[in-house]
Design an enzyme around this catalytic site. Structure first.
Site, mmCIF file in Angstrom:
data_model
loop_
_atom_site.group_PDB
_atom_site.id
_atom_site.type_symbol
_atom_site.label_atom_id
_atom_site.label_comp_id
_atom_site.label_asym_id
_atom_site.label_seq_id
_atom_site.Cartn_x
_atom_site.Cartn_y
_atom_site.Cartn_z
ATOM 1 N N GLY A 71 57.466 11.303 129.894
ATOM 2 C CA GLY A 71 57.338 12.735 130.093
ATOM 3 C C GLY A 71 56.891 13.120 131.489
ATOM 4 O O GLY A 71 57.373 14.119 132.050
ATOM 5 N N THR A 72 55.960 12.381 132.065
ATOM 6 C CA THR A 72 55.473 12.734 133.401
ATOM 7 C C THR A 72 56.585 12.656 134.428
ATOM 8 O O THR A 72 56.753 13.553 135.258
ATOM 9 C CB THR A 72 54.292 11.827 133.793
ATOM 10 O OG1 THR A 72 53.193 12.069 132.910
ATOM 11 C CG2 THR A 72 53.853 12.098 135.225
ATOM 12 N N ASN A 147 50.253 20.504 123.568
ATOM 13 C CA ASN A 147 49.734 19.199 123.156
ATOM 14 C C ASN A 147 48.355 19.278 122.522
ATOM 15 O O ASN A 147 47.979 18.400 121.741
ATOM 16 C CB ASN A 147 49.694 18.247 124.345
ATOM 17 C CG ASN A 147 49.014 18.833 125.557
ATOM 18 O OD1 ASN A 147 49.382 19.895 126.039
ATOM 19 N ND2 ASN A 147 47.998 18.143 126.063
ATOM 20 N N GLN A 175 55.712 17.196 123.216
ATOM 21 C CA GLN A 175 55.004 17.291 121.936
ATOM 22 C C GLN A 175 55.850 17.931 120.839
ATOM 23 O O GLN A 175 55.499 17.849 119.669
ATOM 24 C CB GLN A 175 53.700 18.078 122.107
ATOM 25 C CG GLN A 175 52.629 17.335 122.883
ATOM 26 C CD GLN A 175 52.130 16.081 122.170
ATOM 27 O OE1 GLN A 175 52.392 15.860 120.994
ATOM 28 N NE2 GLN A 175 51.409 15.250 122.900
ATOM 29 N N SER A 195 59.271 12.246 125.748
ATOM 30 C CA SER A 195 58.634 10.948 125.967
ATOM 31 C C SER A 195 58.683 10.130 124.687
ATOM 32 O O SER A 195 58.367 10.639 123.613
ATOM 33 C CB SER A 195 57.177 11.152 126.408
ATOM 34 O OG SER A 195 56.541 9.905 126.625
ATOM 35 N N GLY A 196 59.062 8.858 124.804
ATOM 36 C CA GLY A 196 59.234 8.020 123.632
ATOM 37 C C GLY A 196 57.975 7.769 122.840
ATOM 38 O O GLY A 196 57.996 7.756 121.602
ATOM 39 N N HIS A 197 56.848 7.568 123.511
ATOM 40 C CA HIS A 197 55.665 7.122 122.777
ATOM 41 C C HIS A 197 54.993 8.238 121.976
ATOM 42 O O HIS A 197 54.047 7.987 121.237
ATOM 43 C CB HIS A 197 54.665 6.431 123.713
ATOM 44 C CG HIS A 197 53.804 7.345 124.520
ATOM 45 N ND1 HIS A 197 52.498 7.603 124.196
ATOM 46 C CD2 HIS A 197 54.072 8.034 125.650
ATOM 47 C CE1 HIS A 197 51.979 8.416 125.102
ATOM 48 N NE2 HIS A 197 52.904 8.700 125.988
ATOM 49 N N THR A 233 67.102 -0.180 137.430
ATOM 50 C CA THR A 233 67.750 -0.901 136.333
ATOM 51 C C THR A 233 67.276 -0.369 134.987
ATOM 52 O O THR A 233 66.074 -0.205 134.761
ATOM 53 C CB THR A 233 67.432 -2.405 136.426
ATOM 54 O OG1 THR A 233 67.894 -2.896 137.690
ATOM 55 C CG2 THR A 233 68.103 -3.179 135.304
ATOM 56 N N CYS A 322 45.209 12.521 128.292
ATOM 57 C CA CYS A 322 45.294 12.327 129.737
ATOM 58 C C CYS A 322 44.035 12.779 130.453
ATOM 59 O O CYS A 322 43.877 12.550 131.642
ATOM 60 C CB CYS A 322 46.513 13.072 130.284
ATOM 61 S SG CYS A 322 48.067 12.498 129.568
#
Length: 386
Positions: A71-72, A147, A175, A195-197, A233, A322
């Site tokens: 996300g960042t 968030n 979020q 964001s994946g996590h 990559t 964060c």
């Protein structure tokens, strides 16, 4: 001791199906997706399949999906890639630091920023966004779901304002992704980041929707990866994992899993408010992400309650992960009009989509006990402060 995790907005575990999907790409199918030999093309096929899934998730064409590190990076790319000296940015005072800190840095390059404040319930008024537009306004950046409070912003209305005034529109959907259906065409955004996590994929992977024709300068330069929009990559195992997580998220949304989660969230809130005096919900009465509740506890320091609950096996948060360790109260809650004392006394409960009734039972057992004990200690601690 039983442990219950209610800090899903900070991060989520990988779902078993996600682990299994990515496993072969660590050791068996390890090729570089840019190589033309068989191993490379097997990796390329996996990346392309994940891109198709993310396109379905966003409601866009596969060519409009760009994989990132999270996300960042996505938020930074949207701001640094669209804004130039002399431009004007409109965002809000309740954005994630990935947007706010980027805006602060851009100020050194002569890019002015207007930060629109929310109403006391945490909602941004689209008319305030409209009133902030200037002739030099180039970008509006607004999060989909906050968030800390979970409040869902009126992004479709803001998108219409952006379209009518010819301004680019970016959505931080970190979020909201997986909790709220996303349709980039209905929203009307030019760029959207996830964001994946935050949605049961690994840390270090994310994705962006970039509308065809959007003049977005790449943040990462080098090779011709991602159609020259993000060099480096491809992280094939993580990309495969994100694709699987997006597939599972779409299934959850289709089968009503978020309605179940909202019911658990509401039961938690109602139970806490019924059992503990001097409490309230930040952002109550607004549309919110199904899993998120932000509750204030008067006569307490939120950090002390986080620690007390952790000792009882319940993991919650004082706000954005964060900013853990920060001494200042939440900028989100302060912007909503809370005073510093109440802002510091607020906790975020964010449920995993695997949360159970038993998890809520446990929270409703340990939270009132911990609050009661800390309030008993508060006068004693105040008496020894001198």
């Amino acid at each position: 001791m039983r442990r219950v995790y209610m800090d899903a907005n900070a991060t989520t575990p990988l779902l078993p199906e996600v682990v299994e999907a990515m496993r072969p790409y660590w050791m068996e199918h390890y090729g570089n997706a840019s190589s033309i030999h068989q191993q490379g093309q097997r990796a390329r096929t996996a990346v392309d399949q994940a891109r198709e899934t993310l396109a379905e998730f966003f409601g866009c064409h596969a060519a409009e999906v760009v994989f990132t590190s999270g996300g960042t990076e996505g938020d930074n790319t949207a701001l640094f890639g669209l804004l130039h000296p002399g431009d004007h940015l409109i965002t809000t005072s309740i954005e994630h630091s990935a947007v706010l800190a980027a805006a602060d840095r851009l100020a050194h390059d002569g890019i002015a920023t207007t930060k629109v404040d929310p109403r006391p319930d945490g909602l941004i008024d689209p008319m305030d966004v409209l009133r902030a537009i200037r002739p030099e306004t180039r970008l509006i950046s607004v999060m989909l779901a906050n968030n800390e409070t979970g409040v869902v912003q009126p992004v479709e209305e803001i998108g219409r304002i952006a379209a009518q005034t010819g301004v680019f529109f970016h959505i931080d959907a970190v979020q909201g992704a997986g909790k709220i259906p996303i349709d980039v065409n209905r929203i009307g955004c030019h760029v959207l980041t996830i964001s994946g996590h935050k949605m049961y994929a690994p840390k270090g992977i994310g994705a962006m929707y970039v509308r065809k024709g959007t003049p977005l300068d790449p943040l990462m330069v080098g090779g011709s990866h991602e159609r020259r929009r993000r060099a480096g990559t491809e992280n094939v195992p993580a990309i495969v994992a994100l694709g699987k997580a997006a597939e599972l998220a779409m299934h959850s949304l289709e089968t009503g899993a978020m309605h179940r989660l909202a019911g658990l969230r509401d039961r938690l809130e109602n139970g806490i408010l019924a059992q503990i005096p001097g409490t309230g919900v930040n952002g109550s009465g607004t549309p919110r992400a199904a899993n998120t509740s932000n509750i204030w506890f008067d006569q307490l320091e939120g950090e002390a309650l986080v620690i007390a609950l952790d000792l009882k096996g319940l993991a919650v948060s004082g706000g954005s992960a964060c900013h853990s360790g920060a001494t200042e109260p939440s900028h989100v809650l302060m912007a909503m009009g809370l005073d510093k004392t109440r802002a510091r006394a607020s906790l975020r409960f964010s449920l995993l989509k695997t949360a159970t009734e038993e998890d809520i039972d446990y929270a409703l057992e340990v939270v009132p006990a911990a609050v009661g004990r800390l309030r008993e200690l508060a006068p004693e601690l105040a008496g020894t402060a001198g």
